[in-house]
Design a protein around this motif. Sequence first.
Motif, PDB file in Angstrom:
ATOM      1  N   LEU A  77      -1.904   1.552  -7.410  1.00  0.00           N
ATOM      2  CA  LEU A  77      -1.517   2.447  -6.325  1.00  0.00           C
ATOM      3  C   LEU A  77      -1.025   3.792  -6.844  1.00  0.00           C
ATOM      4  CD1 LEU A  77       0.442  -0.013  -3.979  1.00  0.00           C
ATOM      5  CD2 LEU A  77      -1.913   0.781  -3.732  1.00  0.00           C
TER       6      LEU A  77
ATOM      7  N   LYS B 220      -4.697  -6.748   7.542  1.00  0.00           N
ATOM      8  CA  LYS B 220      -3.926  -5.519   7.360  1.00  0.00           C
ATOM      9  C   LYS B 220      -3.296  -5.110   8.687  1.00  0.00           C
ATOM     10  CE  LYS B 220      -6.429  -3.400   3.483  1.00  0.00           C
ATOM     11  NZ  LYS B 220      -7.147  -4.590   3.066  1.00  0.00           N
TER      12      LYS B 220
ATOM     13  N   GLU C 276      -1.597   0.167   7.873  1.00  0.00           N
ATOM     14  CA  GLU C 276      -2.315   0.114   6.603  1.00  0.00           C
ATOM     15  C   GLU C 276      -3.782   0.498   6.785  1.00  0.00           C
ATOM     16  OE1 GLU C 276      -3.045  -2.823   2.734  1.00  0.00           O
ATOM     17  OE2 GLU C 276      -1.930  -3.563   4.488  1.00  0.00           O
TER      18      GLU C 276
ATOM     19  N   TYR D 252       0.836  -1.194   0.000  1.00  0.00           N
ATOM     20  CA  TYR D 252       0.000   0.000   0.000  1.00  0.00           C
ATOM     21  C   TYR D 252       0.874   1.250   0.000  1.00  0.00           C
ATOM     22  CZ  TYR D 252       1.011   0.099   5.055  1.00  0.00           C
ATOM     23  OH  TYR D 252       1.630   0.133   6.282  1.00  0.00           O
TER      24      TYR D 252
END
Length: 335
Positions: free
Chosen positions: A76, A150, A154, A2
């Motif tokens: 992303l 996660k 995140e 991420y």
Amino acid sequence: MYLARKIGGPRHQHYILRESYLNDGIFCFRDLVDLGRDPGRFLISRGETSFHLDEELLGRLQDQGVAVVYSELEELFLPFLDPYIRNRLQPFWDRHKYRHWQPASENLRQRALHETHAMDRRRLLFLRLGRTGTDMGEKTAALYTVLLDKSRDEIEQLILVQEQALPPREYQQYLFAIFDLQRFFPESYARSIPQALNRDRLDTLLVEEICRLAADPIFWRGFPRTDCLPQYLVRYLLMYFDAAPEEPTAWTRSRRSSHSQRFYRTRYADTGRVSRQQAVTIFGISPEQLALLSKKELTRLYHRKAHELHPDKGGETEQFIRLTAAYEELLSTLP
């Protein structure tokens, strides 16, 4: 994998490519690539309708043994793509995104309800539906699947992006809802009009709830801690005090004068409200300087002092409470 953004003003944006990973049953995170202030520099345009990721970036990830799914990594970086190219390609991305969509399975829904933190569920529910409530059950379980597997970092980054779309006029209602402050107020309008509640008590309760969340070991599992308040919580102090009205609403003033003795006993009722002289001392100004201030100038001074007294800068909860009490005392004396 991420994209993480360091919290700061728009002039201090800084991006890092990070990864959540499982360590002894706990999701942690690690930095992969420092992208600097402009992640778009890793995008190479090819004409007006195509682009690719810089080979340097891919090489740095491969050197660290990171398994890269090119399409996910590419997604992303889409917000940093040239707007013209992004608009041309948007229909194709959306079509690919939903092609293999399937509803969440019952097992996934149950995991989402039992493996996520209530604070995360309240935040996500408000940001998606504009409300929270006691119905955070089976009907909304699918919303929380995005929180699974996660790290704390995140999850915070995911919610941080969604909070950017929140208009300032909703800050107070958002904070009131996500910290579940309505449980402290019996008033029927507490959930829908929190700005009509006793401001002194709201100030106290919010800071106490932020400190309680900061000390929650389950919430911060896998997140490295220091003695300072995490920046992810400091943003809520800024959001709350920056959104503070310049003066109490007419409804609030009227309610305080007629009902405060019956329904709104706060910490100040026990310790005595801050006197004018104490308030002047807390703000660090003289009575002569106060006489020259307008309400707007006093409010700006209040906001500046509130920022200085953040817990991560050595301040304490009681300092915030007394500062707010001093602000309201001085505000009531100005014409």
